[in-house]
Design a protein around this motif. Structure first.
Motif, short mmCIF file in Angstrom:
data_model
loop_
_atom_site.label_atom_id
_atom_site.label_comp_id
_atom_site.label_asym_id
_atom_site.label_seq_id
_atom_site.Cartn_x
_atom_site.Cartn_y
_atom_site.Cartn_z
N GLN A 175 0.83 -1.21 0.00
CA GLN A 175 0.00 0.00 0.00
C GLN A 175 0.87 1.25 0.00
O GLN A 175 0.55 2.23 -0.70
CB GLN A 175 -0.93 0.00 1.20
N ASP A 180 -6.08 -5.22 -4.81
CA ASP A 180 -6.63 -4.14 -3.99
C ASP A 180 -7.38 -3.18 -4.92
O ASP A 180 -6.86 -2.15 -5.34
CB ASP A 180 -5.51 -3.41 -3.23
N ASP A 235 -10.02 -1.27 -4.45
CA ASP A 235 -10.35 0.06 -3.92
C ASP A 235 -9.17 1.02 -4.08
O ASP A 235 -9.34 2.17 -4.48
CB ASP A 235 -10.76 -0.03 -2.44
N LYS A 282 -8.75 2.03 -7.68
CA LYS A 282 -9.74 3.04 -8.08
C LYS A 282 -9.33 4.43 -7.61
O LYS A 282 -9.48 5.42 -8.35
CB LYS A 282 -11.12 2.68 -7.51
N ILE A 283 -8.83 4.52 -6.40
CA ILE A 283 -8.38 5.81 -5.87
C ILE A 283 -7.25 6.36 -6.73
O ILE A 283 -7.23 7.54 -7.09
CB ILE A 283 -7.94 5.67 -4.40
N THR A 285 -19.09 -5.52 -10.54
CA THR A 285 -18.20 -4.74 -9.68
C THR A 285 -17.80 -3.48 -10.38
O THR A 285 -17.70 -2.44 -9.87
CB THR A 285 -16.94 -5.56 -9.32
#
Length: 181
Positions: free
Chosen positions: A119, A143, A145, A148-149, A181
């Motif tokens: 991360q 990951d 999410d 997407k960020i 999704t």
């Protein structure tokens, strides 16, 4: 020695002494741990992080060496939870003239990769404007999410954003066989 046997009390004492120069203090307090993984070494590690956060955020220290030391402590933390590290990377003070954080991005990326802090690496790639690398790494580790960020970060480049979102869509459809999704 004090930090090893009474880490919280030692750091509390350091924090009450704003005239201390953290850069001069670091070599004495960041020596390699003799028995890594012990409760006292873990506590000392946590307390050093607390002290350097205080120096950077409350005392507004801009010394790159101090910032890099905090990055190293986060990356080598015995905890597998990266949330505090990621939060620091995202919110660390930046040089008002350049907009760059005071920690060295290349160094932060190297130490994060060496200690498998995925991360953190994704955040650092984004800070380096390597958005495609950040999305790729996030997707590599499923990951979605975080991917997407990162795909939304290049605000002024619609073509790149579209490319990143297509990459995410391809991953979702190809790997997950999930169109919803």
């Amino acid at each position: 020695m004090l930090l090893k046997h009474a880490p919280k009390e030692t750091v509390d004492s350091f924090m009450r002494q704003p005239q201390l120069d953290p850069r001069r203090l670091m070599p004495a307090v960041t020596t390699p741990r003799s028995r890594s993984g012990t409760k006292s070494s873990s506590s000392a590690h946590t307390q050093l992080i607390r002290y350097l956060e205080h120096v950077i955020l409350a005392q507004h220290n801009t010394d790159t060496a101090v910032h890099n030391t905090l990055v190293t402590l986060y990356a080598t933390s015995p905890s597998s939870d990266e949330s505090a590290f990621v939060r620091f990377l995202e919110t660390a003070p930046a040089d008002p003239q350049t907009g760059d954080p005071y920690y060295d991005l290349d160094y932060a990326l190297r130490v994060s990769r060496a200690h498998k802090r995925v991360q953190a690496c994704v955040v650092i790639y984004s800070k380096m404007a390597l958005f495609e690398s950040s999305v790729n790494l996030a997707l590599e580790h499923d990951d979605l999410d975080l991917a997407k960020i990162c795909a939304d970060k290049p605000e002024d480049d619609d073509l790149l954003r579209k490319k990143l979102w297509l990459k995410i869509a391809k991953h979702v459809v190809g790997q997950k066989n999930d169109i919803k999704t």
